[in-house]
Design an enzyme around this catalytic site. Structure first.
Site, short mmCIF file in Angstrom:
data_model
loop_
_atom_site.label_atom_id
_atom_site.label_comp_id
_atom_site.label_asym_id
_atom_site.label_seq_id
_atom_site.Cartn_x
_atom_site.Cartn_y
_atom_site.Cartn_z
N ALA A 57 -0.76 -0.72 7.06
CA ALA A 57 0.71 0.00 5.98
C ALA A 57 1.94 -1.01 6.47
O ALA A 57 2.39 -0.01 7.82
CB ALA A 57 0.88 1.32 5.78
N ILE A 81 5.88 -2.50 4.92
CA ILE A 81 6.44 -2.63 3.92
C ILE A 81 8.01 -3.19 4.04
O ILE A 81 8.17 -3.28 5.57
CB ILE A 81 7.86 -1.34 2.88
CG1 ILE A 81 8.07 -0.18 4.27
CG2 ILE A 81 6.64 -0.46 2.20
CD1 ILE A 81 9.17 0.21 3.32
N ASP A 92 14.05 -6.71 3.56
CA ASP A 92 14.88 -7.09 4.46
C ASP A 92 16.76 -7.17 3.57
O ASP A 92 17.05 -6.87 2.13
CB ASP A 92 14.27 -8.82 3.71
CG ASP A 92 13.11 -9.52 4.47
OD1 ASP A 92 12.67 -8.01 5.36
OD2 ASP A 92 12.94 -10.26 4.34
N TYR A 131 13.01 -3.76 9.85
CA TYR A 131 11.36 -4.93 10.20
C TYR A 131 11.25 -4.78 11.73
O TYR A 131 10.42 -4.71 12.15
CB TYR A 131 11.21 -5.73 8.83
CG TYR A 131 9.51 -6.17 8.71
CD1 TYR A 131 9.05 -5.48 8.24
CD2 TYR A 131 9.64 -7.06 9.47
CE1 TYR A 131 7.34 -5.96 8.07
CE2 TYR A 131 8.09 -7.83 9.94
CZ TYR A 131 7.45 -6.70 9.13
OH TYR A 131 5.97 -7.91 8.55
N1 CAA Z 1 19.67 -18.35 11.30
C1 CAA Z 1 21.25 -17.98 10.98
N2 CAA Z 1 22.13 -18.15 9.98
C2 CAA Z 1 21.07 -18.01 8.86
C3 CAA Z 1 19.48 -17.55 8.75
C4 CAA Z 1 19.59 -17.80 10.10
N3 CAA Z 1 17.43 -17.28 9.97
N4 CAA Z 1 19.07 -17.58 7.52
C5 CAA Z 1 20.44 -17.36 7.00
N5 CAA Z 1 20.74 -17.63 7.37
C6 CAA Z 1 23.10 -17.98 7.20
C7 CAA Z 1 22.64 -18.56 5.43
O1 CAA Z 1 23.04 -20.70 6.07
C8 CAA Z 1 23.80 -18.52 4.38
O2 CAA Z 1 25.01 -18.81 5.63
P1 CAA Z 1 26.43 -19.31 4.80
O3 CAA Z 1 26.80 -17.46 4.49
O4 CAA Z 1 27.26 -19.15 5.86
O5 CAA Z 1 25.93 -20.16 3.67
C9 CAA Z 1 23.98 -16.64 5.13
O6 CAA Z 1 23.34 -16.64 6.78
C10 CAA Z 1 23.33 -15.60 4.16
O7 CAA Z 1 21.79 -16.01 4.04
P2 CAA Z 1 21.00 -16.08 2.66
O8 CAA Z 1 21.74 -16.67 1.63
O9 CAA Z 1 20.11 -16.20 2.53
O10 CAA Z 1 21.41 -14.52 1.93
P3 CAA Z 1 21.48 -13.53 1.14
O11 CAA Z 1 22.40 -12.21 1.25
O12 CAA Z 1 21.03 -13.94 -0.18
O13 CAA Z 1 19.30 -13.34 1.36
C11 CAA Z 1 17.88 -12.44 3.27
C12 CAA Z 1 19.28 -12.89 3.06
C13 CAA Z 1 17.58 -11.07 2.63
C14 CAA Z 1 17.91 -11.41 5.42
C15 CAA Z 1 17.25 -13.64 3.08
O14 CAA Z 1 17.66 -14.59 4.24
C16 CAA Z 1 15.43 -13.83 3.25
O15 CAA Z 1 14.90 -13.50 2.97
N6 CAA Z 1 15.46 -14.00 4.31
C17 CAA Z 1 14.06 -14.37 5.44
C18 CAA Z 1 13.63 -12.78 6.10
C19 CAA Z 1 12.46 -12.85 6.86
O16 CAA Z 1 12.03 -14.24 6.91
N7 CAA Z 1 11.56 -12.38 5.84
C20 CAA Z 1 10.24 -12.28 6.56
C21 CAA Z 1 9.42 -11.30 5.03
S1 CAA Z 1 7.72 -11.54 5.48
C22 CAA Z 1 7.20 -10.35 6.90
O17 CAA Z 1 8.14 -9.66 6.87
C23 CAA Z 1 6.02 -10.44 6.92
C24 CAA Z 1 5.81 -10.48 8.93
O18 CAA Z 1 5.56 -9.87 9.25
C25 CAA Z 1 6.09 -12.15 8.54
#
Ligand code: CAA
Length: 240
Positions: free
Chosen positions: A83, A85, A88, A147
């Site tokens: 389980a 969640i 992010d 997470y």
């Molecule tokens: N490294 C460096 N900078 C990054 C980045 C990264 N990996 N990703 C985003 N940024 C930067 C962007 O370029 C942006 O910069 P600027 O403002 O200078 O342009 C800034 O960070 C904001 O990025 P976002 O527009 O994406 O920001 P947001 O607030 O809208 O969203 C977030 C942020 C919610 C974290 C979104 O990026 C996101 O959902 N990311 C994915 C996170 C992820 O991988 N989650 C996994 C879920 S699945 C899981 O967890 C299962 C598992 O076990 C694998």
């Protein structure tokens, strides 16, 4: 006699695939779920696997839920702490609630469920515990301090508890999935996900059954010499 397993979050996604893989091995499976009644009912109708509702972040609910399953099926031989969640967001935006909910569910849930089944496993001299960690607990991930911390904690928890079970026939291992084609990953913004998948050497998302295969191996009778280990199943995204 068939072994008896609890799979938390076992009615959907990776958990559903794990429930099915264990059932295929001849294990008697019970699945827990937190909220999605409709999916849980459909799962039980389809598989014949009973589903029990409780919140793994609630210590007392884990005790009670486990007792209900033990009364229905018998003592628990196998626990899969699946389980989990996501909530992010960058640290600047992350609320205390989003931090706490993820830590309490993903990591707290492992503690709560281990407390419910581990003593009995020690007494009976047999047990298999598999904790579902994550590539993001191994490597970190932008926007996931909650997470990543919880999943990283799971890997430490696994290695510590493995030492307590080792001499008593109880193994404790982890799998560390990469990005798998589930509802959780579907919630990642499409453009962010495309960039992540582009870095996966295998070139695609994983499938839930590919994680279940690893979990089933670690739950096997013949896996008694594997303990404290982490099996990474991530398409080569993080070679650790
Ligand atoms: N490294 C460096 N900078 C990054 C980045 C990264 N990996 N990703 C985003 N940024 C930067 C962007 O370029 C942006 O910069 P600027 O403002 O200078 O342009 C800034 O960070 C904001 O990025 P976002 O527009 O994406 O920001 P947001 O607030 O809208 O969203 C977030 C942020 C919610 C974290 C979104 O990026 C996101 O959902 N990311 C994915 C996170 C992820 O991988 N989650 C996994 C879920 S699945 C899981 O967890 C299962 C598992 O076990 C694998």
């Amino acid at each position: 006699m068939a072994r008896i397993a609890i799979v938390t979050g076992g009615t959907r996604g990776i958990g559903e695939a794990i429930s099915l893989a264990l059932q295929e091995m001849g294990v008697t499976v019970a699945a827990s779920y937190a909220g999605n009644e409709e999916r849980a009912k459909a799962f039980t109708d389809r598989t014949g696997i009973p589903a029990y509702k409780w919140d793994v972040s609630d210590f007392d609910a884990c005790q009670e839920g486990t007792k209900r399953i033990e009364a229905d099926l018998g003592p628990i031989d196998i626990l899969v702490n699946n389980a989990g969640i996501t909530r992010d967001g960058t640290l600047a935006r992350m609320t205390y609630e989003a931090w706490k909910e993820v830590i309490d569910t993903n990591l707290g849930g492992c503690f709560n469920m281990a407390k419910a089944v581990f003593p009995g496993m020690l007494t009976r001299g047999y047990g298999r515990i598999v904790n579902v960690g994550s590539i993001n607990g191994q490597a970190g991930q932008y926007g996931q301090v909650n997470y990543a911390a919880a999943k990283s904690g799971i890997h430490g928890f696994t290695k510590a508890l493995a030492q307590e079970g080792a001499k008593k026939g109880v193994t404790v291992n982890a799998v560390a999935p990469g990005y798998i084609d589930t509802d959780m990953v579907a919630a990642v913004p499409a453009e962010v996900l495309a960039k992540i998948v582009a870095k996966v050497p295998v070139g695609r998302l994983g499938q839930a059954h590919e994680i279940a295969r690893g979990v089933a191996f670690l739950c096997g009778e013949d896996a008694g010499f594997v303990t404290g280990s982490t099996l990474s199943i991530n398409g080569g995204q993080h070679m650790y």
